[in-house]
Design a protein around this motif. Structure first.
Motif, short mmCIF file in Angstrom:
data_model
loop_
_atom_site.label_atom_id
_atom_site.label_comp_id
_atom_site.label_asym_id
_atom_site.label_seq_id
_atom_site.Cartn_x
_atom_site.Cartn_y
_atom_site.Cartn_z
N ALA A 57 -83.89 -15.35 13.44
CA ALA A 57 -84.97 -15.22 12.46
C ALA A 57 -86.30 -15.71 13.05
O ALA A 57 -87.35 -15.06 12.86
CB ALA A 57 -84.63 -16.01 11.20
N ILE A 58 -86.27 -16.84 13.74
CA ILE A 58 -87.49 -17.36 14.37
C ILE A 58 -88.02 -16.36 15.40
O ILE A 58 -89.23 -16.12 15.52
CB ILE A 58 -87.21 -18.72 15.03
CG1 ILE A 58 -86.85 -19.77 13.98
CG2 ILE A 58 -88.42 -19.18 15.85
CD1 ILE A 58 -87.94 -20.07 12.98
N ALA A 59 -87.09 -15.76 16.16
CA ALA A 59 -87.49 -14.77 17.16
C ALA A 59 -88.13 -13.55 16.50
O ALA A 59 -89.11 -13.00 17.01
CB ALA A 59 -86.29 -14.36 18.01
N GLY A 207 -85.49 -24.01 18.50
CA GLY A 207 -85.89 -24.04 19.90
C GLY A 207 -85.51 -22.77 20.65
O GLY A 207 -86.33 -22.20 21.37
N VAL A 208 -84.27 -22.31 20.48
CA VAL A 208 -83.83 -21.08 21.16
C VAL A 208 -84.67 -19.89 20.71
O VAL A 208 -85.10 -19.06 21.52
CB VAL A 208 -82.33 -20.84 20.91
CG1 VAL A 208 -81.93 -19.44 21.37
CG2 VAL A 208 -81.49 -21.89 21.62
N GLY A 209 -84.92 -19.80 19.40
CA GLY A 209 -85.74 -18.69 18.89
C GLY A 209 -87.14 -18.69 19.49
O GLY A 209 -87.65 -17.63 19.90
N LEU A 210 -87.77 -19.86 19.56
CA LEU A 210 -89.12 -19.95 20.11
C LEU A 210 -89.15 -19.62 21.60
O LEU A 210 -90.08 -18.97 22.09
CB LEU A 210 -89.69 -21.35 19.87
CG LEU A 210 -90.05 -21.70 18.42
CD1 LEU A 210 -90.49 -23.16 18.32
CD2 LEU A 210 -91.14 -20.78 17.88
N PHE A 235 -84.94 -12.82 27.28
CA PHE A 235 -83.71 -13.31 27.90
C PHE A 235 -82.51 -12.41 27.60
O PHE A 235 -82.31 -11.96 26.47
CB PHE A 235 -83.41 -14.72 27.41
CG PHE A 235 -84.39 -15.74 27.92
CD1 PHE A 235 -84.20 -16.32 29.16
CD2 PHE A 235 -85.50 -16.09 27.17
CE1 PHE A 235 -85.11 -17.25 29.65
CE2 PHE A 235 -86.40 -17.02 27.64
CZ PHE A 235 -86.21 -17.60 28.88
N SER A 236 -81.72 -12.17 28.62
CA SER A 236 -80.45 -11.47 28.51
C SER A 236 -79.60 -11.91 29.69
O SER A 236 -80.14 -12.27 30.75
CB SER A 236 -80.65 -9.95 28.53
OG SER A 236 -79.43 -9.29 28.24
N PHE A 237 -78.26 -11.89 29.53
CA PHE A 237 -77.43 -12.51 30.55
C PHE A 237 -76.18 -11.70 30.87
O PHE A 237 -75.07 -12.21 30.87
CB PHE A 237 -77.04 -13.93 30.10
CG PHE A 237 -78.23 -14.83 29.94
CD1 PHE A 237 -78.87 -15.37 31.05
CD2 PHE A 237 -78.73 -15.11 28.68
CE1 PHE A 237 -79.98 -16.18 30.90
CE2 PHE A 237 -79.83 -15.92 28.51
CZ PHE A 237 -80.47 -16.46 29.63
N VAL A 238 -76.38 -10.41 31.17
CA VAL A 238 -75.31 -9.60 31.76
C VAL A 238 -75.88 -8.92 33.00
O VAL A 238 -75.60 -9.34 34.13
CB VAL A 238 -74.75 -8.56 30.77
CG1 VAL A 238 -73.64 -7.75 31.45
CG2 VAL A 238 -74.18 -9.24 29.53
N ILE A 313 -77.04 -13.07 23.53
CA ILE A 313 -78.47 -13.43 23.58
C ILE A 313 -79.30 -12.17 23.77
O ILE A 313 -80.27 -11.94 23.05
CB ILE A 313 -78.75 -14.43 24.72
CG1 ILE A 313 -78.01 -15.76 24.48
CG2 ILE A 313 -80.25 -14.68 24.86
CD1 ILE A 313 -78.50 -16.53 23.28
N GLY A 314 -78.94 -11.33 24.74
CA GLY A 314 -79.73 -10.14 25.06
C GLY A 314 -79.84 -9.17 23.91
O GLY A 314 -80.89 -8.56 23.68
N GLN A 315 -78.74 -8.98 23.16
CA GLN A 315 -78.80 -8.15 21.96
C GLN A 315 -78.87 -9.02 20.70
O GLN A 315 -79.54 -8.68 19.74
CB GLN A 315 -77.57 -7.23 21.88
CG GLN A 315 -77.59 -6.06 22.84
CD GLN A 315 -78.51 -4.94 22.37
OE1 GLN A 315 -79.47 -5.14 21.64
NE2 GLN A 315 -78.21 -3.72 22.81
N GLY A 316 -78.17 -10.17 20.74
CA GLY A 316 -78.03 -10.96 19.53
C GLY A 316 -79.27 -11.71 19.11
O GLY A 316 -79.44 -12.00 17.93
N VAL A 317 -80.14 -12.11 20.03
CA VAL A 317 -81.39 -12.77 19.66
C VAL A 317 -82.58 -11.93 20.14
O VAL A 317 -83.44 -11.56 19.34
CB VAL A 317 -81.47 -14.20 20.23
CG1 VAL A 317 -82.77 -14.89 19.78
CG2 VAL A 317 -80.27 -15.04 19.77
N THR A 318 -82.61 -11.61 21.43
CA THR A 318 -83.71 -10.83 21.97
C THR A 318 -83.77 -9.43 21.35
O THR A 318 -84.83 -8.99 20.89
CB THR A 318 -83.57 -10.71 23.50
OG1 THR A 318 -83.67 -12.01 24.07
CG2 THR A 318 -84.67 -9.84 24.08
#
Length: 348
Positions: A57-59, A207-210, A235-238, A313-318
């Motif tokens: 949500a923050i992202a 913090g992660v969102g920001l 950020f993405s990690f694959v 992270i790459g799809q789930g937040v970014t």
């Protein structure tokens, strides 16, 4: 943009610095998507999953604020175009989720564990990186293209798969609606008293969102070069694991960029967090069975993550920060795959 620094080098340095911050915050706050799923399924505790939702949500709020007032062009990202790769998002997401359950964490969590001295994470990192490169540019990639390309749904050339635009909004109303939706999601995530009293989880979620928002800022604003064709990203990690391994082997003939800096930064940030908290400890596999499980899980994550265009992270937040339909499909599939994997490991 500081023109005395080449754009690729500036993005690499920013990726490393932000990666250090992300790795430190996430390891100290024990930010882990699989752990959040396990808590929700087996302990009926949704605090960690709410922290993950809060980060998203923050992202959403921050990214669309950058679009509205900072000049960020989300059309240059991989998430928002007119090609809805639903086959890769669903199939790849399921594979990634199952692999995540087998390994016990995602690609991001692998880097956090590696920074803490986990040698199993080193093996997972190497297998994921190699598999990602083979799936992007090698033999597996040929099969991936043949399977997923016929399943692509094409919108019109000028269309976008972002939810506000699919609903017919245009101009600044797209960003304003997205920011309002992000605020509503953040309020809903913090609604339960148990999460509202968990300062550590709230802090790591925010913090992660920001930091994800700052990743978009680094590649799309301060490090953006209009003469380059490179997409803006965060950020993405694959796939970045594969890019990092390739750069470490061929640095004399390749240019680094944001993903390489981010991967190395997260490992270093996690190392700092582990050392300063007294948690750094060398850890080896318990046996051949555990090693086989990690190898197979890493292979599934590398293959599925490339097909799904990202990870938790790459799809789930970014990705979700752009409100992309493809990202929503991928995240739901990852969660379903993780639940299948947990059932196979724990309940079967």
């Amino acid at each position: 943009m500081p023109y005395d620094i080449p754009p690729f080098l500036l993005r690499t340095l920013l990726g490393f610095c932000l990666g250090v911050l992300l790795g430190f915050v996430a390891r100290r706050g024990r930010f882990c998507t699989l752990m959040a799923i396990e808590d929700a399924v087996y302990a009926n505790d949704t605090r960690r999953i709410r922290a993950w939702i809060l980060a998203t949500a923050i992202a959403i709020i921050g990214v669309h604020g950058l679009e509205l007032w900072g000049g960020l062009d989300l059309a240059r990202s991989i998430y928002t175009g007119p090609r809805i790769e639903w086959g890769g998002a669903i199939g790849g997401g399921l594979l990634f989720g199952i692999g995540m359950a087998l390994v016990g964490t995602c690609g991001f969590g692998t880097l956090l564990r590696l920074g803490g001295g986990d040698l199993k994470a080193l093996v997972t990192f190497l297998v994921m990186a190699l598999t990602a490169m083979i799936t992007m540019r090698g033999l597996i990639g040929l099969g991936r293209i043949r399977i997923t390309d016929p399943l692509i749904f094409e919108l019109s050339d000028s269309a976008s798969q972002r939810l506000p635009k699919l609903l017919g909004l245009t101009g600044s109303s797209v960003s304003l609606m997205a920011m309002a939706l992000g605020a509503a999601i953040a309020i809903a995530a913090c609604a339960q008293p148990n999460i509202a009293r968990s300062f550590r989880l709230l802090a790591v979620g925010i913090g992660v969102g920001l930091i994800v928002v700052l990743g978009w800022w680094a590649t799309g604003i301060v490090g953006f070069d209009p003469f380059e064709t490179r997409r803006v990203e965060s950020f993405s990690f694959v796939a970045p694991l594969g890019e990092t391994l390739l750069y470490l082997m061929l640095a004399s003939g390749l240019q680094s960029d944001f993903p390489v800096g981010a991967v190395l930064g997260v490992i270093f940030g996690a190392f700092l967090a582990a050392r300063t908290s007294g948690q750094f400890e060398w850890e080896a596999p318990d046996g051949a069975g555990e090693m086989r499980r990690h190898l197979f899980g890493a292979f599934l994550m590398g293959t599925g993550g490339v097909a799904a265009l990202g990870c938790t992270i790459g799809q789930g937040v970014t990705g979700l920060s752009t409100l992309s339909l493809g990202s929503i499909l991928a995240v739901v599939s990852i969660l379903v795959g993780a639940r299948i994997g947990l059932y196979w490991l724990v309940e079967r």
